[in-house]
Design a protein around this motif. Structure first.
Motif, PDB file in Angstrom:
ATOM      1  N   GLU A 118       0.785  -1.215   0.000  1.00 21.58           N
ATOM      2  CA  GLU A 118       0.000   0.000   0.000  1.00 21.58           C
ATOM      3  C   GLU A 118       0.822   1.272   0.000  1.00 21.58           C
ATOM      4  N   ASP A 119       2.089   1.226   0.425  1.00 21.75           N
ATOM      5  CA  ASP A 119       2.898   2.443   0.417  1.00 21.75           C
ATOM      6  C   ASP A 119       3.982   2.424  -0.656  1.00 21.75           C
ATOM      7  N   SER A 120       4.012   1.411  -1.501  1.00 25.33           N
ATOM      8  CA  SER A 120       4.993   1.390  -2.574  1.00 25.33           C
ATOM      9  C   SER A 120       4.656   2.480  -3.587  1.00 25.33           C
ATOM     10  N   GLN A 121       5.580   2.752  -4.483  1.00 24.27           N
ATOM     11  CA  GLN A 121       5.380   3.785  -5.496  1.00 24.27           C
ATOM     12  C   GLN A 121       4.971   3.145  -6.818  1.00 24.27           C
ATOM     13  N   VAL A 122       4.074   3.790  -7.521  1.00 26.52           N
ATOM     14  CA  VAL A 122       3.628   3.356  -8.829  1.00 26.52           C
ATOM     15  C   VAL A 122       3.865   4.511  -9.785  1.00 26.52           C
ATOM     16  N   THR A 123       4.494   4.220 -10.915  1.00 24.66           N
ATOM     17  CA  THR A 123       4.705   5.229 -11.951  1.00 24.66           C
ATOM     18  C   THR A 123       4.029   4.750 -13.217  1.00 24.66           C
ATOM     19  N   ILE A 124       3.185   5.603 -13.774  1.00 27.93           N
ATOM     20  CA  ILE A 124       2.505   5.279 -15.023  1.00 27.93           C
ATOM     21  C   ILE A 124       2.698   6.453 -15.983  1.00 27.93           C
ATOM     22  N   THR A 125       2.408   6.197 -17.252  1.00 25.86           N
ATOM     23  CA  THR A 125       2.372   7.270 -18.236  1.00 25.86           C
ATOM     24  C   THR A 125       0.924   7.449 -18.643  1.00 25.86           C
ATOM     25  N   ALA A 126       0.394   8.636 -18.423  1.00 28.89           N
ATOM     26  CA  ALA A 126      -0.995   8.951 -18.770  1.00 28.89           C
ATOM     27  C   ALA A 126      -1.000  10.277 -19.521  1.00 28.89           C
ATOM     28  N   GLY A 127      -1.614  10.280 -20.671  1.00 29.55           N
ATOM     29  CA  GLY A 127      -1.642  11.504 -21.462  1.00 29.55           C
ATOM     30  C   GLY A 127      -0.253  11.950 -21.882  1.00 29.55           C
ATOM     31  N   GLY A 128       0.659  10.975 -22.047  1.00 34.88           N
ATOM     32  CA  GLY A 128       2.014  11.290 -22.479  1.00 34.88           C
ATOM     33  C   GLY A 128       2.929  11.798 -21.382  1.00 34.88           C
ATOM     34  N   GLN A 129       2.432  11.852 -20.152  1.00 37.81           N
ATOM     35  CA  GLN A 129       3.245  12.344 -19.040  1.00 37.81           C
ATOM     36  C   GLN A 129       3.341  11.294 -17.947  1.00 37.81           C
ATOM     37  N   GLN A 130       4.539  11.209 -17.360  1.00 36.62           N
ATOM     38  CA  GLN A 130       4.720  10.276 -16.243  1.00 36.62           C
ATOM     39  C   GLN A 130       4.061  10.847 -15.001  1.00 36.62           C
ATOM     40  N   ARG A 131       3.393   9.942 -14.260  1.00 35.30           N
ATOM     41  CA  ARG A 131       2.765  10.325 -12.998  1.00 35.30           C
ATOM     42  C   ARG A 131       3.197   9.324 -11.942  1.00 35.30           C
ATOM     43  N   ASN A 132       3.532   9.829 -10.776  1.00 34.50           N
ATOM     44  CA  ASN A 132       3.932   8.983  -9.651  1.00 34.50           C
ATOM     45  C   ASN A 132       2.831   9.005  -8.599  1.00 34.50           C
ATOM     46  N   PHE A 133       2.542   7.824  -8.072  1.00 32.05           N
ATOM     47  CA  PHE A 133       1.512   7.674  -7.051  1.00 32.05           C
ATOM     48  C   PHE A 133       2.020   6.764  -5.950  1.00 32.05           C
ATOM     49  N   ARG A 134       1.527   6.964  -4.745  1.00 32.23           N
ATOM     50  CA  ARG A 134       1.621   5.942  -3.727  1.00 32.23           C
ATOM     51  C   ARG A 134       0.627   4.866  -4.151  1.00 32.23           C
ATOM     52  N   ALA A 135       0.944   3.616  -3.997  1.00 34.84           N
ATOM     53  CA  ALA A 135       0.134   2.522  -4.538  1.00 34.84           C
ATOM     54  C   ALA A 135      -1.332   2.621  -4.138  1.00 34.84           C
ATOM     55  N   GLN A 136      -1.590   2.907  -2.875  1.00 35.99           N
ATOM     56  CA  GLN A 136      -2.974   2.977  -2.417  1.00 35.99           C
ATOM     57  C   GLN A 136      -3.725   4.107  -3.120  1.00 35.99           C
ATOM     58  N   VAL A 137      -3.084   5.249  -3.284  1.00 30.22           N
ATOM     59  CA  VAL A 137      -3.709   6.375  -3.985  1.00 30.22           C
ATOM     60  C   VAL A 137      -3.969   5.990  -5.440  1.00 30.22           C
ATOM     61  N   TYR A 138      -3.006   5.326  -6.055  1.00 27.78           N
ATOM     62  CA  TYR A 138      -3.165   4.891  -7.440  1.00 27.78           C
ATOM     63  C   TYR A 138      -4.385   3.985  -7.602  1.00 27.78           C
ATOM     64  N   VAL A 139      -4.497   2.965  -6.759  1.00 22.50           N
ATOM     65  CA  VAL A 139      -5.609   2.019  -6.887  1.00 22.50           C
ATOM     66  C   VAL A 139      -6.945   2.698  -6.625  1.00 22.50           C
ATOM     67  N   TYR A 140      -7.066   3.412  -5.508  1.00 24.69           N
ATOM     68  CA  TYR A 140      -8.357   3.965  -5.110  1.00 24.69           C
ATOM     69  C   TYR A 140      -8.776   5.191  -5.916  1.00 24.69           C
ATOM     70  N   HIS A 141      -7.820   6.004  -6.331  1.00 22.41           N
ATOM     71  CA  HIS A 141      -8.171   7.300  -6.916  1.00 22.41           C
ATOM     72  C   HIS A 141      -7.858   7.429  -8.401  1.00 22.41           C
ATOM     73  N   PHE A 142      -7.174   6.461  -8.979  1.00 23.69           N
ATOM     74  CA  PHE A 142      -6.906   6.492 -10.411  1.00 23.69           C
ATOM     75  C   PHE A 142      -7.432   5.231 -11.097  1.00 23.69           C
ATOM     76  N   ALA A 143      -6.932   4.069 -10.693  1.00 20.64           N
ATOM     77  CA  ALA A 143      -7.300   2.826 -11.380  1.00 20.64           C
ATOM     78  C   ALA A 143      -8.794   2.520 -11.231  1.00 20.64           C
ATOM     79  N   MET A 144      -9.329   2.586 -10.028  1.00 24.83           N
ATOM     80  CA  MET A 144     -10.736   2.230  -9.840  1.00 24.83           C
ATOM     81  C   MET A 144     -11.692   3.190 -10.556  1.00 24.83           C
ATOM     82  N   PRO A 145     -11.539   4.507 -10.423  1.00 24.33           N
ATOM     83  CA  PRO A 145     -12.455   5.388 -11.160  1.00 24.33           C
ATOM     84  C   PRO A 145     -12.365   5.203 -12.679  1.00 24.33           C
TER      85      PRO A 145
END
Length: 161
Positions: free
Chosen positions: A103-130
């Motif tokens: 839950e506290d690991s870092q996730v980096t994705i490319t969205a809209g051509g830009q890299q975005r860094n998330f804490r894993a929990q934030v990524y899952v709940y606030h980006f991936a799920m929506p």
């Protein structure tokens, strides 16, 4: 009571991916009955600047796989595009097969051509799920707009008991 990312996301992903696969099968049956070209269904969109039906399904799977990305595990290799309904259903099956339980690991994705860094929990709940919900809903609505006989129960898929 704390809840894990897995328990907050994967069971819902599994349920709705099952529903999506059923919706695709009904779309496939409607296309056959109405003698539509399969590419017409794959490339249909609700508005010119929106993703196609095929891309909506692909994006739903990408976001469902986000739980694995957040856990830091290798994701399954999937094609860049699906050229037919069978490929779309296979993508869903592979996504379902992959989904199993930092839950506290870092996730980096490319969205809209830009890299975005998330804490894993934030990524899952606030980006991936929506994003998952958005693309599942839009894929459903594309088929619905074509007159495919699907309803809320199809969208919801089989609920766990």
């Amino acid at each position: 009571m704390p809840i894990s990312m897995y328990h907050a996301s994967v069971p819902v992903y599994l349920q709705l991916l099952g529903g999506l696969k059923g919706v695709i099968e009904k779309g496939e049956a409607a296309a056959t009955a109405k003698k539509w070209e399969e590419n017409t269904l794959l490339n249909w969109r609700l508005y010119p600047d929106m993703f196609t039906f095929e891309r909506q399904v692909r994006q739903a799977c990408v976001h469902a796989l986000g739980t694995g990305r957040a856990a830091g595990v290798d994701l399954p290799s999937l094609p860049d595009i699906d050229n037919n309904l069978a490929g779309m259903k296979s993508r869903i099956d592979k996504t379902i097969d992959f989904l199993n339980g930092k839950e506290d690991s870092q996730v980096t994705i490319t969205a809209g051509g830009q890299q975005r860094n998330f804490r894993a929990q934030v990524y899952v709940y606030h980006f991936a799920m929506p994003n998952f919900y958005f693309h599942i809903t839009t894929a459903y609505n594309i088929l619905r707009s074509l007159g495919v006989d699907i309803g809320k129960r199809d969208f919801m898929g089989q609920m766990p008991s």
